[in-house]
Design a protein around this motif. Structure first.
Motif, PDB file in Angstrom:
ATOM      1  N   THR A  65       0.828  -1.211   0.000  1.00 48.64           N
ATOM      2  CA  THR A  65       0.000   0.000   0.000  1.00 48.64           C
ATOM      3  C   THR A  65       0.866   1.267   0.000  1.00 48.64           C
ATOM      4  OG1 THR A  65      -1.345  -1.282   1.523  1.00 48.64           O
ATOM      5  CG2 THR A  65      -2.007   0.979   1.204  1.00 48.64           C
ATOM      6  N   SER A  66       0.435   2.294  -0.720  1.00 50.22           N
ATOM      7  CA  SER A  66       1.094   3.608  -0.635  1.00 50.22           C
ATOM      8  C   SER A  66       0.356   4.442   0.401  1.00 50.22           C
ATOM      9  CB  SER A  66       1.045   4.341  -1.971  1.00 50.22           C
ATOM     10  OG  SER A  66       1.909   3.721  -2.870  1.00 50.22           O
ATOM     11  N   ILE A  67       1.036   4.765   1.482  1.00 52.86           N
ATOM     12  CA  ILE A  67       0.394   5.490   2.582  1.00 52.86           C
ATOM     13  C   ILE A  67       0.956   6.906   2.639  1.00 52.86           C
ATOM     14  CG2 ILE A  67      -0.086   5.485   5.066  1.00 52.86           C
ATOM     15  CD1 ILE A  67       0.446   2.481   5.094  1.00 52.86           C
ATOM     16  N   LEU A  68       0.068   7.872   2.487  1.00 51.79           N
ATOM     17  CA  LEU A  68       0.467   9.279   2.569  1.00 51.79           C
ATOM     18  C   LEU A  68       0.197   9.759   4.001  1.00 51.79           C
ATOM     19  CD1 LEU A  68      -0.614  12.013  -0.007  1.00 51.79           C
ATOM     20  CD2 LEU A  68      -0.584  12.450   2.434  1.00 51.79           C
ATOM     21  N   THR A  96       5.199  -1.341   2.508  1.00 55.74           N
ATOM     22  CA  THR A  96       4.431  -0.152   2.126  1.00 55.74           C
ATOM     23  C   THR A  96       5.366   0.917   1.567  1.00 55.74           C
ATOM     24  OG1 THR A  96       4.662   0.610   4.384  1.00 55.74           O
ATOM     25  CG2 THR A  96       2.594  -0.457   3.822  1.00 55.74           C
ATOM     26  N   ARG A  97       4.779   1.833   0.806  1.00 60.56           N
ATOM     27  CA  ARG A  97       5.522   3.010   0.370  1.00 60.56           C
ATOM     28  C   ARG A  97       4.986   4.169   1.198  1.00 60.56           C
ATOM     29  NH1 ARG A  97       4.212   6.271  -4.626  1.00 60.56           N
ATOM     30  NH2 ARG A  97       5.912   7.793  -4.634  1.00 60.56           N
ATOM     31  N   LEU A  98       5.879   4.960   1.793  1.00 61.33           N
ATOM     32  CA  LEU A  98       5.444   6.054   2.660  1.00 61.33           C
ATOM     33  C   LEU A  98       5.682   7.393   1.967  1.00 61.33           C
ATOM     34  CD1 LEU A  98       6.891   4.813   6.096  1.00 61.33           C
ATOM     35  CD2 LEU A  98       4.639   4.361   5.096  1.00 61.33           C
ATOM     36  N   ILE A  99       4.615   8.170   1.822  1.00 55.92           N
ATOM     37  CA  ILE A  99       4.731   9.503   1.238  1.00 55.92           C
ATOM     38  C   ILE A  99       4.531  10.491   2.390  1.00 55.92           C
ATOM     39  CG2 ILE A  99       3.853  11.080  -0.533  1.00 55.92           C
ATOM     40  CD1 ILE A  99       2.519   8.496  -1.793  1.00 55.92           C
ATOM     41  N   ASP A 143      -0.096  17.606  -4.981  1.00 55.02           N
ATOM     42  CA  ASP A 143       0.731  16.860  -5.915  1.00 55.02           C
ATOM     43  C   ASP A 143       0.903  15.392  -5.474  1.00 55.02           C
ATOM     44  OD1 ASP A 143       2.529  16.862  -8.150  1.00 55.02           O
ATOM     45  OD2 ASP A 143       4.154  16.644  -6.672  1.00 55.02           O
ATOM     46  N   ALA A 144       0.938  15.185  -4.166  1.00 58.81           N
ATOM     47  CA  ALA A 144       1.206  13.839  -3.633  1.00 58.81           C
ATOM     48  C   ALA A 144      -0.043  12.956  -3.589  1.00 58.81           C
ATOM     49  CB  ALA A 144       1.797  13.952  -2.224  1.00 58.81           C
ATOM     50  N   VAL A 145      -1.197  13.583  -3.411  1.00 57.80           N
ATOM     51  CA  VAL A 145      -2.441  12.843  -3.197  1.00 57.80           C
ATOM     52  C   VAL A 145      -2.746  11.792  -4.289  1.00 57.80           C
ATOM     53  CG1 VAL A 145      -4.907  13.361  -3.466  1.00 57.80           C
ATOM     54  CG2 VAL A 145      -3.663  14.279  -1.526  1.00 57.80           C
ATOM     55  N   PRO A 146      -2.545  12.089  -5.578  1.00 59.90           N
ATOM     56  CA  PRO A 146      -2.890  11.071  -6.586  1.00 59.90           C
ATOM     57  C   PRO A 146      -2.058   9.797  -6.506  1.00 59.90           C
ATOM     58  CG  PRO A 146      -2.601  13.229  -7.616  1.00 59.90           C
ATOM     59  CD  PRO A 146      -2.110  13.343  -6.207  1.00 59.90           C
ATOM     60  N   GLN A 147      -0.937   9.836  -5.799  1.00 59.50           N
ATOM     61  CA  GLN A 147      -0.081   8.638  -5.707  1.00 59.50           C
ATOM     62  C   GLN A 147      -0.479   7.707  -4.568  1.00 59.50           C
ATOM     63  OE1 GLN A 147       4.109   9.710  -5.534  1.00 59.50           O
ATOM     64  NE2 GLN A 147       3.505  11.819  -5.995  1.00 59.50           N
ATOM     65  N   GLU A 184     -12.460  13.700  -5.123  1.00 55.45           N
ATOM     66  CA  GLU A 184     -13.293  13.261  -6.248  1.00 55.45           C
ATOM     67  C   GLU A 184     -12.508  13.134  -7.548  1.00 55.45           C
ATOM     68  OE1 GLU A 184     -17.746  14.298  -4.706  1.00 55.45           O
ATOM     69  OE2 GLU A 184     -16.605  15.868  -5.720  1.00 55.45           O
ATOM     70  N   ARG A 185     -11.361  13.802  -7.594  1.00 54.59           N
ATOM     71  CA  ARG A 185     -10.531  13.696  -8.796  1.00 54.59           C
ATOM     72  C   ARG A 185      -9.644  12.443  -8.767  1.00 54.59           C
ATOM     73  NH1 ARG A 185      -6.870  17.604  -8.746  1.00 54.59           N
ATOM     74  NH2 ARG A 185      -7.700  19.067  -7.233  1.00 54.59           N
ATOM     75  N   LEU A 186      -9.772  11.659  -7.706  1.00 51.65           N
ATOM     76  CA  LEU A 186      -8.790  10.617  -7.452  1.00 51.65           C
ATOM     77  C   LEU A 186      -9.288   9.221  -7.655  1.00 51.65           C
ATOM     78  CD1 LEU A 186      -7.468  11.730  -4.032  1.00 51.65           C
ATOM     79  CD2 LEU A 186      -6.232  11.708  -6.157  1.00 51.65           C
ATOM     80  N   ASN A 187      -8.386   8.315  -7.427  1.00 51.37           N
ATOM     81  CA  ASN A 187      -8.645   6.902  -7.236  1.00 51.37           C
ATOM     82  C   ASN A 187      -9.884   6.714  -6.331  1.00 51.37           C
ATOM     83  OD1 ASN A 187      -8.459   4.351  -6.107  1.00 51.37           O
ATOM     84  ND2 ASN A 187      -6.419   4.672  -5.214  1.00 51.37           N
TER      85      ASN A 187
END
Ligand code: NCD
Length: 316
Positions: A162-165, A188-191, A223-227, A262-265
């Protein structure tokens, strides 16, 4: 199948995220799931009858204290404690060690929240009974991290990859300090999104880097949210700033809006340990992606799994 406590946690202190390995985390997730399912049809489990938990809160709390108390009572045990030290002998100048040594004579386990980093370790060093860290200043908050981990698992069916921001006050945010030590066991990938001045402390960052964790640091939320698969928003920890103006500078820097979501995954999971100030627009609350109140409820199940494993008398 009757539920089994996690043997390696028996009579252990719960102090830091780093004390958990993958095996214990997997076992805790499984036991928490079992407890959650059992509570669909039962109000309580008679596992800790006659045992007493002390909740000692030297700092404000809503969820941590009340969910620990709920968890203990739903396990058939009972609770003593205080929500503020003002009415205790601490107000007369008693030391933390003496307060803990005293309550250790009454209770079978102690949950402590205190403004000083390392206070839970100090308590554990003088108590005979297990001590659980409910937040030591800007240090650690391991039980919140465990329930966050459980929530990601429950919402998404797993954690692996999972990519966790993680966004907000990464410098003083103890839920994050404990959380990253758990997430790292699941590839996990940490943003990490924070203002420049509130980045994750370098000793924690170095530790994660040494363990080969995939980390990105930025100050640009949009910028980070879509990832991200999971967005974990946090409050700027006002009470930790010496200079109130510094807090003012940071306080509304990151706000997650419905438009961003709403623009996202569409599968994105949004978490917050709460309390929320302005970090998440209330218009997000009725989206199914908003998991923060389910997260609060999961706190009861996870804390039941912990108390059951730590406190149960295995000789009976
Ligand atoms: C957190 C805490 O106390 O660290 N709250 C909680 O336990 N749910 C987060 C915070 O206060 O911002």
């Amino acid at each position: 199948m009757d539920m089994q406590p996690i043997k390696t946690l028996h009579r252990q202190d719960i102090l830091h995220g780093a004390q958990f390995n993958r095996e214990i985390l997997d076992a805790l997730i499984l036991l928490t799931q079992q407890i959650q399912t059992t509570l669909l049809t039962k109000r309580s489990l008679n596992k800790l009858a006659g045992l007493v938990l002390a909740t000692l809160f030297f700092e404000p709390s809503t969820r941590t204290r009340l969910s620990f108390e709920t968890a203990m009572q739903r396990l058939g045990g009972s609770v003593i404690g205080f929500a503020s030290a003002d009415a205790t002998s601490v107000a007369k100048g008693e030391s933390l060690a003496d307060t803990i040594r005293t309550i250790d004579q009454y209770a079978d386990g102690i949950v402590i929240r205190h403004p000083r980093i390392g206070s839970a370790d100090e308590a554990a060093a003088v108590a005979e009974h297990p001590v659980i860290n409910g937040g030591d200043g800007a240090g650690q908050h391991p039980t919140q991290a465990l329930l966050d981990l459980y929530t990601i698992h429950a919402e998404r069916g797993g954690l692996e990859g999972t990519s966790i921001l993680l966004c907000g006050d990464l410098k003083y945010g103890r839920t994050i300090h404990a959380g990253v030590e758990l997430y790292k066991h699941y590839e996990t990938r940490l943003i990490l999104v924070s203002p420049e001045g509130l980045r994750l402390p370098s000793e924690i960052l170095d530790d994660l880097t040494r363990d080969g964790v995939n980390i990105e640091e930025t100050s640009d939320l949009a910028d980070a949210v879509p990832q991200a698969d999971v967005i974990y928003m946090t409050r700027i920890q006002k009470e930790r700033f010496e200079d109130p103006q510094e807090y003012e500078r940071y306080k509304d820097e990151f706000i997650l809006t419905r438009e961003m979501i709403e623009r996202l995954n569409p599968e994105i999971t949004i978490l917050h340990p709460l309390p929320r100030l302005n970090e998440i627009d209330q218009l997000i609350d009725d989206l199914n992606n908003a998991a923060y109140f389910r997260q609060a409820r999961n706190g009861v199940y996870m804390r039941m799994a912990l108390l059951f494993s730590v406190l149960i008398d295995q000789d009976q």
